[in-house]
Structures are given as C-alpha cells and as structure tokens.
Design an enzyme around this catalytic site. Sequence first.
Site, mmCIF file in Angstrom:
data_model
loop_
_atom_site.group_PDB
_atom_site.id
_atom_site.type_symbol
_atom_site.label_atom_id
_atom_site.label_comp_id
_atom_site.label_asym_id
_atom_site.label_seq_id
_atom_site.Cartn_x
_atom_site.Cartn_y
_atom_site.Cartn_z
ATOM 1 C CD1 TRP A 1 -1.156 2.331 13.223
ATOM 2 C CD2 TRP A 1 0.924 1.519 13.161
ATOM 3 N NE1 TRP A 1 -0.750 2.341 11.902
ATOM 4 C CE2 TRP A 1 0.522 1.850 11.841
ATOM 5 C CE3 TRP A 1 2.193 0.984 13.362
ATOM 6 C CZ2 TRP A 1 1.350 1.666 10.731
ATOM 7 C CZ3 TRP A 1 3.024 0.809 12.267
ATOM 8 C CH2 TRP A 1 2.596 1.138 10.969
ATOM 9 C CD1 TRP B 1 1.344 6.036 -9.286
ATOM 10 C CD2 TRP B 1 0.761 3.965 -8.700
ATOM 11 N NE1 TRP B 1 1.875 5.799 -8.044
ATOM 12 C CE2 TRP B 1 1.528 4.536 -7.655
ATOM 13 C CE3 TRP B 1 0.283 2.667 -8.547
ATOM 14 C CZ2 TRP B 1 1.832 3.852 -6.483
ATOM 15 C CZ3 TRP B 1 0.584 1.972 -7.379
ATOM 16 C CH2 TRP B 1 1.346 2.555 -6.370
ATOM 17 C CD GLU C 1 -2.969 -2.789 15.875
ATOM 18 O OE1 GLU C 1 -3.332 -1.812 15.190
ATOM 19 O OE2 GLU C 1 -2.213 -3.676 15.449
ATOM 20 C CD1 TRP D 1 0.684 5.470 -2.930
ATOM 21 C CD2 TRP D 1 -0.609 6.385 -1.344
ATOM 22 N NE1 TRP D 1 1.293 6.642 -2.528
ATOM 23 C CE2 TRP D 1 0.529 7.218 -1.547
ATOM 24 C CE3 TRP D 1 -1.550 6.757 -0.396
ATOM 25 C CZ2 TRP D 1 0.737 8.399 -0.842
ATOM 26 C CZ3 TRP D 1 -1.358 7.941 0.320
ATOM 27 C CH2 TRP D 1 -0.226 8.750 0.091
ATOM 28 C CD1 TRP E 1 -5.152 4.103 2.791
ATOM 29 C CD2 TRP E 1 -4.632 2.949 0.956
ATOM 30 N NE1 TRP E 1 -6.306 3.510 2.338
ATOM 31 C CE2 TRP E 1 -6.018 2.800 1.204
ATOM 32 C CE3 TRP E 1 -4.078 2.320 -0.150
ATOM 33 C CZ2 TRP E 1 -6.854 2.031 0.391
ATOM 34 C CZ3 TRP E 1 -4.908 1.552 -0.983
ATOM 35 C CH2 TRP E 1 -6.275 1.414 -0.704
ATOM 36 C CG ASN F 1 -5.984 -4.221 10.923
ATOM 37 O OD1 ASN F 1 -5.817 -3.097 10.481
ATOM 38 N ND2 ASN F 1 -4.974 -5.019 11.246
#
Length: 465
Positions: free
Chosen positions: A273, A301, A270, A359, A382, A341
């Site tokens: 990341w 959308w 993590e 998004w 996202w 998370n």
Amino acid sequence: MTAPVILWFRRDLRLSDQPALAAAVASGAPVIPVYILDDDTPKHRKMGAASRWWLHHSLNALDTDLRALGSKLILRAGKSDAILSALAAETKASAVHCIRHYDPWWRNAEKAVMNGLSEGTAFVCHDGNYLLPAGSVTTGSGGQYKIYTPFMRALWQHMPPPVPHPAPTKIPAPDNWPESDGLSGWNLLPTKPDWSGGMSEMWMPGEAGAQDRLAAFVDKAKFYDEKRNLPSVEGSSFLSPHLHFGEISPAACWHATMDQGGSVDVFLKELVWRDYAQNVIVQMPEYGAKNARDAFDKLPWRDLSDPVVQADFVAWTKGQTGYPIVDAGMRQLWATGWMHNRVRMITASFLVKHLLIDWREGEKWFWDTLVDADYGSNAVNWQWTAGTGVDSNMFVRIMAPLSQSEKFDAMHYIREWVPELAALQAPYIHDPDEYGARPKGYPRKIIGHKAARERALKAHEIVKG
C-alpha cells in the site's frame, strides 16, 4: 587528493540497506554525509510539528551511527539545490548521491539539483525507499495502475524484494570537513510548552529503534489480520514512522516477516500500500489537495469560517466529540503522534461524514500531528475514506463509530485515552449517552449518528446529480 562525494540524506536516515550510501562508499572516495533542513522547497508542505520532533532525534541518532564508522553528519539549512551546489563547489565533490523521492516537491528539487551542479559533478539518484520504483509496475499495455488491487497483484509478482544489504563497516572521511549547523539551533523540538512527553515515552527514533520495533513484531506478524483491527491489543507493527523516515527499508521488513505464516501476507500488503500511494502521487501530484473525482468539487462541505463549524472541528481535534472511540483516537494522536489504523479510519470518517467537514482539513491536521505524516499515504488514505479518491470507499457507506467501537472491543483503549470513562464497563463505555451513563465531565454527542447520516446523504445528492 581524491575528490569526495556527497551523500544527500532526506527521508532515508539509515546505514543498512541504504543504496546511496553503498554507492558512495563503493566509489572509494571520501564521503560527506549531509542533511539539509529545507522548508523552502516544500513551501506549505514543510514538515509538521510532530515530524520535526522525530527528525531531531533521528538526525541525532544518525550522526551517532555515522561517527561509529569514522564519519559524521553535516547539517545545513536552506534550499536544497542552492546548498548542494555550494557544498559541491566548496568541497570539489565529484558526485552527489541520494535516494529518489516521489513527493512532488522532492521531484522538483532533484531536477533543480541536477541542473544546478557544475559540469564536473555527477548527480546520481538511487532507488531504495520502496519495494519497487514508482511507475515501474505497469499494465499489459504499459500504462500506470490507479486501482490498488490490480497494482498489488502485479507488484506481488516481483516479490520478494532483493535481500537487504548490511551497513558498511567503515565510511571514508575527507581530510577537511565542511562547516555544519548545530542541531539544537534548528529548534525542531517544542519548548513552550513541551508537548512531546508522550512521544518520548512511546518512540525511539533512529535506525536502532526501527530494528528494535521490527524484532518485536516478527513473531506477531502471523497474527496480524486477527489483531490489527483491535485498538485495545498491540497488534500493529509500529513501524510506520520508521519507514516514513527511512530508518529501515521495506525490503528489510519484508524479509524479516515473510516466512512467518499465518496472516503475514496482510502485513506485507500494507507495505505494498505504501508503494501504491507513491504510484498515485506520481500520476497525480496534487492528490493531497484536489479531489480525484471531480464530481465531489460540488459537495457542499460545511464552511469552516462559521463559528459553529469551527467549534465542531476543534472538538474533533481535541477529542471532545462525545463519541468515545473518536475521542480516544484523537487524544492518542495528540499525546503520541500516532493513532491505531482502525481508529484512523473511524476518526477520518467521522470528520468527513458526521461533521461534513472537508477531508483536506483533516489531512492538514494529521500532517501536523502524525509522526508518520507521509504525503502519499496521508492523501490516499483520506481520499479513500472520503470517497473522493481514484480508488476509494463509497461516500454513502457511512461508518457507525459506536458500533465499530463495540465490534472491535475498544473498551480498554477508551479507558486508556478517555479517563473520564474509565469506570464504565461494556457496553456502556461505547455509547454512554445512549445508556444514560455519561459522566458529567464528558461531553454530549456533538451530533446524533442518524442526524449526521441523513445530513451527509443529503449533501451527497448534489454530487450525484
């Protein structure tokens, strides 16, 4: 008299393992620590409301810590390059030290600062907010990684990071301090109304709070993989906002946990990341506003100017969708500035695929409401969920929030954040509509899962073809 050096704080609000501070002190010159409230440089990306609440308390803690070492924090508001240029001229500073940042506006600001200082004032950027400098981990041909897994494997070869350095025991002060703004005058805290009560209960911003969080997590790190996906269990590290504001270094987190065994590597990845997200935005600075996959520019959308769509979006933000796990997450976010998370993925997927809302609308909401709102991580996460990212989940893999809730045993989590459902047991609490157990005070599902899935897949056909 020795010319002072300026220490420019941004999202690196700590004294331990702070290379810019260490270099400033090592110079032997008096040090002038400064924080600039710069809403001009980031423009529409200025900090959101939750981040500003955190910033107030973090700056207050940093000033207290500096004063304990014979120093203090100077506060100025305005454009960073103009403020630093004027402050360097005023104090006759020989150098400005800072930690390098990778958000596109901060990279631009660093260039502007360097160009705006007089010839006698050096500008020195240090690395230290990430495991390795963004862009330094390259492919065999010298290129940049865009996909997480090979990036992680390459970075892992350089781990562990250097052992963190302790804070200095004293910081030399100038004979004369420049003028400083008052923190309260910046109006960073909400007042009418004050919605920060839940955040105050949950968080202690500042370096001491970060170190307390790390100490509390160390013994749990070995169980990270087993518990991190369970919203009802405190398996998270709760370090994300402290890392975002630089109140603790990732190297400190790595060294404190790396020998715990068990599934600690999942936690360490993590941290990787975070580095990956910075690597992405250095290559694609518009990642927070532009689909990485151009084909998704054609995805139809739903139009947020339509009152029906707007009502759906508002229901999502308020935790009134009729999907308990989604509503629990959105209410937790509003109350505490943070969300579990696993639930972040569920709520994001719900907005994008069940409600078919762009998004970027969700990313903006998280930017304003998360205390750990980070441009790189927010955008990468996202786009991963939406399927639009350079490395992402497939759009057609549509997360089923009701089965996710049951799979990850979210009953107690839902009871805490959706009190209307507190009397329900599993399995009814995960899908009260389906079982005919929905209390009168709780909304019906905003859309059925099957209908939402079919609508999303139909929209995706345009992307495919």
